[in-house]
Scaffold this active site. Structure first.
Site, PDB file in Angstrom:
ATOM      1  N   HIS A 302       0.853  -1.190   0.000  1.00  6.10           N
ATOM      2  CA  HIS A 302       0.000   0.000   0.000  1.00  6.10           C
ATOM      3  C   HIS A 302       0.881   1.229   0.000  1.00  6.10           C
ATOM      4  O   HIS A 302       1.913   1.244   0.669  1.00  6.10           O
ATOM      5  CB  HIS A 302      -0.925   0.007   1.222  1.00  6.10           C
ATOM      6  CG  HIS A 302      -2.099   0.908   1.060  1.00  6.10           C
ATOM      7  ND1 HIS A 302      -2.018   2.255   1.313  1.00  6.10           N
ATOM      8  CD2 HIS A 302      -3.358   0.667   0.621  1.00  6.10           C
ATOM      9  CE1 HIS A 302      -3.191   2.793   1.058  1.00  6.10           C
ATOM     10  NE2 HIS A 302      -4.022   1.860   0.631  1.00  6.10           N
ATOM     11  N   ASP A 359      -8.038  -5.211  -0.030  1.00  5.33           N
ATOM     12  CA  ASP A 359      -8.516  -6.077  -1.104  1.00  5.33           C
ATOM     13  C   ASP A 359      -8.199  -7.545  -0.867  1.00  5.33           C
ATOM     14  O   ASP A 359      -8.752  -8.417  -1.525  1.00  5.33           O
ATOM     15  CB  ASP A 359      -7.894  -5.642  -2.436  1.00  5.33           C
ATOM     16  CG  ASP A 359      -8.400  -4.278  -2.858  1.00  5.33           C
ATOM     17  OD1 ASP A 359      -9.578  -4.004  -2.606  1.00  5.33           O
ATOM     18  OD2 ASP A 359      -7.619  -3.501  -3.420  1.00  5.33           O
TER      19      ASP A 359
END
Ligand code: ACO
Length: 440
Positions: A302, A359
């Site tokens: 991320h 996700d």
């Protein structure tokens, strides 16, 4: 006020330093070019604050996410998605009356114009639902705006929140060739969506409570994430004073990419591939580490979270609970857990601070709920909608806001004379080509 000093070509410059409410520090370079003649170069904007905002706070190092000051863990434990929509868009938690009125409006604006149903027939049944969603949301401008101008911004915000769930469910029904199921005014936002997705005209359908709770949680966890790729797109498009629907449609397109919201679909495809390959997850970890391979572990890493993604932590637990409550098992959950365990111990991932992101586990939940893989990113968009709207509104209402217009450092050819086509043809034909050697 603190100042930051910059030295360039032997000259010193000072810039104001802005400290946020959670002590984040930003050097205000608004005057950089005018005073120094230089620009800041920051491809991917990893160090650039594009705006000030009062909506969402993230501390990526500590794994903190707060909507309007409220920790995501506390919101996720007891709020409804409609409440979170209200909080993000209007800036405060609704009173009982405000929430009733808001939920009522979300219910009563959920039908789409009958003529829009025909639009769905224009797309091939195989069209990706994100493409359909983006086009349909842009199409709402045809009904509720005058050209680029919103006729009534507040009403259009309600319309958009209410209608996107109908559009999303209709695009699914169309893809499987079933008749559309119309929205129902007696159901909550989340129940209504699941009803439109899974009901068929010939049978009564009652939304299972566990599915309703899981969807509520998923939507809340996706509701906002400050200046990510799709949100920045929405704000950028909105900065040119494009209408709400056009701005959000562009955010949907930005979200679709596999490096952003499209990763949730890719995670499941990757886990399925590992399963079909005999479950050898170590092979895929090795592939992700191989500098010669462009394979990445989808759902890992991320830009902002460098310790853990608090949304992934909540979802991992929820995925196990929902599966247990539904009485189903998913072999992909085991593969996912093993992949996470190995990756979190491996120095490659540890050094690069690559942790599972939102996700990674959301797909397992969507699968358990019977939502097809191609719809996963649509689910993300449905959840992110209030965040996009709040950010669009904040940008639009900011008296200091300007059109977004980054600069660049040009590395191309320097000025040279243009050669007309005729001259280039003459020059090309004058070039004597060596005859090609033909092997005997
Ligand atoms: N698998 C393997 N290696 C990775 C991964 C991954 N998923 N992510 C990053 N890396 C490696 C890179 O190869 C790079 O290694 P290097 O320093 O040896 O070159 C290093 O980690 C840094 O990666 P960047 O691409 O520079 O990190 P950035 O912050 O630009 O990218 C991103 C973040 C796009 C999320 C990236 O981690 C990624 O591609 N992840 C997979 C896709 C994904 O899950 N996206 C969803 C993000 S969450 C969301 O949008 C909702």
């Amino acid at each position: 006020m603190k100042k930051a000093k910059l030295s360039l070509d032997g000259q010193d410059y000072e810039f104001p330093v802005l400290v946020g409410s959670e002590d984040e520090v930003g050097i205000d370079f608004t005057t950089l070019r005018n005073t120094t003649g230089a620009i800041g170069l920051d491809p991917g904007y990893g160090n650039t604050g594009s705006c000030t905002s009062t909506i969402t706070f993230i501390d990526g190092e500590k794994g903190i996410l707060q909507y309007r000051g409220y920790p995501i863990e506390e919101i996720a434990a007891s709020a409804s998605f409609a409440e979170v929509c209200y909080l993000l868009v209007y800036g405060h938690l609704p009173t009982v009356d405000e929430l009733r009125d808001f939920s009522d409006k979300l219910t009563h604006h959920s039908m789409i114009h009958e003529a829009m149903k025909d639009f769905f027939q224009g797309f091939p049944p195989t069209a990706h639902p994100m493409m359909v969603l983006s086009a349909m949301v842009a199409s709402l401008s045809a009904y509720y705006t005058r050209g680029a101008v919103d006729e009534d911004v507040d009403l259009n915000i309600i319309r958009l929140l209410a209608k996107v769930k109908t559009i999303a469910a209709f695009s699914y029904k169309r893809s499987i060739g079933q008749p559309f199921v119309y929205p129902r005014n007696d159901l909550s936002f989340t129940e209504d969506f699941l009803h439109m997705m899974f009901a068929v005209p010939s049978e009564p359908y009652v939304v299972p409570d566990v599915m309703d709770r899981a969807l509520n949680l998923l939507l809340i966890l996706h509701a906002d994430h400050e200046q990510n790729c799709s949100t920045s797109t929405v704000r950028m498009v909105g900065s040119s004073l494009s209408n709400l629907f056009a701005s959000i449609s562009s955010g949907i397109s930005a979200l679709w990419g596999p490096l952003h919201g499209g990763a949730n679909q890719k995670v499941i495809e990757m886990l399925e591939q590992i399963r079909a390959d005999g479950g050898d997850y170590q092979k895929y970890v090795d592939m992700a580490k191989d500098p010669e391979s462009d394979f990445r572990l989808m759902g890992f890493g991320h830009r902002v979270y460098k310790n853990f993604d608090p949304r992934a932590t909540i979802l991992k637990e929820a995925a196990a609970d929902v599966l247990a409550e539904l009485g189903t098992t998913d072999p992909l959950l085991e593969i996912a857990k093993n992949l996470e365990r190995i990756a979190l111990e491996d120095p490659f991932f540890v050094e690069r601070k690559l942790y599972p992101n939102v996700d990674f586990y959301s797909g397992i939940l969507y699968r358990a709920m019977g939502i097809p893989t191609e719809m996963f990113t649509v689910m993300f968009a449905l959840g992110r909608l209030p965040g996009w709207i709040a950010q669009w509104k904040e940008g639009r209402d900011d008296p200091k806001a300007k059109i977004s217009r980054p600069r660049q450092i040009y590395l191309g050819a320097t000025k040279r004379p243009f050669v007309p086509l005729e001259e280039r043809v003459v020059k090309e034909s004058a070039t004597v080509k060596e005859p090609e050697l033909v092997p005997a």
